[in-house]
Design an enzyme around this catalytic site. Sequence first.
Site, PDB file in Angstrom:
ATOM      1  N   GLU A   1       0.826  -1.217   0.000  1.00 24.71           N
ATOM      2  CA  GLU A   1       0.000   0.000   0.000  1.00 24.71           C
ATOM      3  C   GLU A   1       0.859   1.265   0.000  1.00 24.71           C
ATOM      4  OE1 GLU A   1      -2.662  -0.672   3.372  1.00 24.71           O
ATOM      5  OE2 GLU A   1      -4.040  -1.698   2.013  1.00 24.71           O
TER       6      GLU A   1
ATOM      7  N   LYS B   1      -2.007 -11.937   8.364  1.00 27.15           N
ATOM      8  CA  LYS B   1      -3.390 -11.679   8.776  1.00 27.15           C
ATOM      9  C   LYS B   1      -4.197 -12.971   8.738  1.00 27.15           C
ATOM     10  CE  LYS B   1      -3.626  -6.803   7.462  1.00 27.15           C
ATOM     11  NZ  LYS B   1      -4.357  -5.722   6.743  1.00 27.15           N
TER      12      LYS B   1
ATOM     13  N   ASP C   1      -8.385  -8.874   3.910  1.00 22.19           N
ATOM     14  CA  ASP C   1      -8.153  -7.792   4.871  1.00 22.19           C
ATOM     15  C   ASP C   1      -9.185  -7.718   5.981  1.00 22.19           C
ATOM     16  OD1 ASP C   1      -7.035  -5.641   6.043  1.00 22.19           O
ATOM     17  OD2 ASP C   1      -7.606  -4.181   4.526  1.00 22.19           O
TER      18      ASP C   1
ATOM     19  N   GLU D   1     -12.562  -2.335  12.075  1.00 20.14           N
ATOM     20  CA  GLU D   1     -12.550  -1.542  10.849  1.00 20.14           C
ATOM     21  C   GLU D   1     -13.663  -1.943   9.892  1.00 20.14           C
ATOM     22  OE1 GLU D   1      -8.834  -1.887   8.762  1.00 20.14           O
ATOM     23  OE2 GLU D   1      -9.569  -0.845   6.986  1.00 20.14           O
TER      24      GLU D   1
ATOM     25  N   HIS E   1     -15.592  -7.226   1.352  1.00 19.53           N
ATOM     26  CA  HIS E   1     -15.082  -5.918   0.946  1.00 19.53           C
ATOM     27  C   HIS E   1     -16.113  -5.095   0.181  1.00 19.53           C
ATOM     28  CE1 HIS E   1     -11.870  -3.088   0.792  1.00 19.53           C
ATOM     29  NE2 HIS E   1     -10.934  -3.975   1.070  1.00 19.53           N
TER      30      HIS E   1
HETATM   31  O1  GCW Z   1      -6.859  -3.035   6.804  1.00 16.32           O
HETATM   32  C1  GCW Z   1      -6.073  -2.226   6.006  1.00 16.32           C
HETATM   33  C2  GCW Z   1      -6.384  -0.860   6.495  1.00 16.32           C
HETATM   34  C3  GCW Z   1      -5.199   0.060   6.495  1.00 16.32           C
HETATM   35  C4  GCW Z   1      -4.036  -0.646   7.131  1.00 16.32           C
HETATM   36  C5  GCW Z   1      -3.706  -1.885   6.311  1.00 16.32           C
HETATM   37  C6  GCW Z   1      -2.582  -2.702   6.913  1.00 16.32           C
HETATM   38  C7  GCW Z   1      -2.321   0.218   8.529  1.00 16.32           C
HETATM   39  O2  GCW Z   1      -7.445  -0.341   5.760  1.00 16.32           O
HETATM   40  O3  GCW Z   1      -5.581   1.211   7.215  1.00 16.32           O
HETATM   41  O4  GCW Z   1      -2.914   0.167   7.273  1.00 16.32           O
HETATM   42  O5  GCW Z   1      -4.814  -2.719   6.247  1.00 16.32           O
HETATM   43  O6  GCW Z   1      -2.885  -3.682   7.592  1.00 16.32           O
HETATM   44  O7  GCW Z   1      -1.436  -2.387   6.717  1.00 16.32           O
END
Ligand code: GCW
Length: 708
Positions: free
Chosen positions: A303, A372, A377, A405, A533
Amino acid sequence: MKRPGLMRALVALFALITATAAHAEDGYDLWLRYRPAPAAEAAPYRAALGEVVVEGRSPTLAIAGDELRRGLGGTLGAPAADAPPVILGTPGSSPRIAALRLPLQAAGAEGYLIRSVTVDGRPATVVAANSEAGVLYGAFHLLRLVQTRRPIARLDVAEAPKVKVRVLNHWDNLDRTVERGYAGFSLWDWHKLPDWKDSRYVDYARANASLGINGTVLNNVNAKADSLTAPYIEKAAALADTFRPYGIKVYLSARFSSPIEIGGLKTADPLDPTVRAFWKAKADEIYRAIPDFGGFLVKANSEGQPGPQDYGRSHADGANMLAEAVGPHGGIVMWRAFVYSNEQPEDRAKQAYNEFVPLDGRFAPNVIVQVKNGAIDFQPREPFHPLFGATPKTPLMLEVQITKEYLGFATHLAYLGPMYEETLDADTWRRGKGSTVARVVDGSLFGHRLTGMAGVANIGTDRNWSGSQFDQANWYVFGRMAWDPYLSSRDIAGEWARMTFSNDPRFLGPVVDMMMGSREAVVDYMTPLGLHHLMGTSHHYGPAPWVDDLGRADWTPVYYHRADAAGIGFDRTKTGSDAISQYAPRAAAELLADEKNLLWFRHVAWDRKVSSGRTLWDELVVRYTDGVRQVSQMRRTWAAMAPHVDAERHAEVAAFLAIQEQEAQWWRDACLAYFQTFSKRPLPAGYAPPAHPLAHYKALRFPYAPGI
Ligand code: GCW
């Protein structure tokens, strides 16, 4: 003169006043409330647990003793003079404990024993460990037994953590905003540190120690190099000094390009000797200020963050360079596998696996790769990440989000225990049946000694710490499962509810059931049947499944749901991206067979029959609607709990549930209105149409939603 009626009334009034005073609560005390137990409940504990005797002198032992006195005193009142003492210490700090010759080998560096024993010919309870941190953990365990009203006659508890590195990841920025934080601002008052240390730092440390959390990464993984400059190292050292007696180490997120930004170098190439020298010197500097510094957490080439690939190097090259810098001091590197690139046409769900599996065996021994729970995500539901089990030579730690989130922020009640448990229990089948993610995490599957679990914190300056009363349970369950990934989420929910609210079975039954179903309700009203998502752009608040025009395709909901006239879902089988092939064959078969993952792995025709006998379209309508119904039920359950909960916390939870109900309805209506433009089918009989036309939902904007 006898006036029994008046007397009774006065007694009742007095009881009411004391009850109200005792129960004016805002959640600050978390699960460490230590409110007085009713006399009958207190009696057996008062008889068994007398004066607290700390054997040995040290900050940590003193803290353990103080916490026990505070907890037992609050719950049971002053110790009864004739009750057996509670003796705390290590064989090194206490000759009397040494003389007991307790079997402490298995307790290791952080475990403990709690035993009913005889000392000097008299009965006593000992809390013994090899280390002072172990004694502290044991003290909290004993308190938990009292707080949850467990039997304590003939105590024989032996505990040791199954996971070594149990850390919170704070996505806290230096300006005190918190990325994906919904509980106010960052606890860390960087501007006033190191000279001013907020008393909350101590309560934060107590809460973590009560769960066995032994590390905290202070700053956001989207890191600024400033965190590694001398002034900020001094500030971090002040926090480390505060946390140390609680067994908590401090870690920092490291920005990969720091050698350029604060080191005056032209490059951050991990194979460049000047870059390596920068990191070695930086590590030495940090360890001079923080001798027990835990190490670095790194988000690289993800990212937009800088990383080794900017120089044509691999993640292993980058991680190993930092590992070399902290290694001599005993530090570790937690290198994140959350990497995906928009330039690649490949399914985002496949990219981390493709990147890291070829690097297996190439990481230094003090590197652990942080993965993760799922491959996309932190969605309300994801199949377990295919990397688990796929790197036998590389230790992997699990990263879960405690902050919500993608699960409604702070106002949606969603207990995440079942979600963590679902991942930990998932079978990777990499070494036959029972090769669960938990066994990857605890190191037993491949014999790794460096093990870990990280939770993205939901903690902030709100009085209730976590943004809502029930979000405290997610901090709690993370800590408990990091200590022992085999614990049951239901048991932990019960424990938490007892300590946080009430031991009354009339409360516990309904509330624990409500907690256990709560995450599934979110799945149903947001992303049923494997959808994922669909959240609003960037803030991730509310539904926006129609968004198709962002800078990168893999940030748009349409990339994930792929709805069209034929059906909906992401084909990740052989006919599609074939992400399923990243799992062991048996695991793949299980994932595909589970209807919960239907649209995660397949594009399915609107009219295909699902297990209920309904068509897919009808099933989606039923699930979305049922999600809303479940929240309505949660509201009713909670309303009936008023007699068991203090007015302030009861009202807050009730108000948030009302918000959740409205937003669940919004999710259902917006998603069905949108998906119906593809399915072109009516809602099944008896199901109400969306409250508004699609255009209404599409026009909603939330420029100030929190957490960005
Ligand atoms: O879940 C996503 C989030 C970002 C986050 C990224 C990550 C810290 O939207 O805000 O950044 O993952 O885990 O790096």
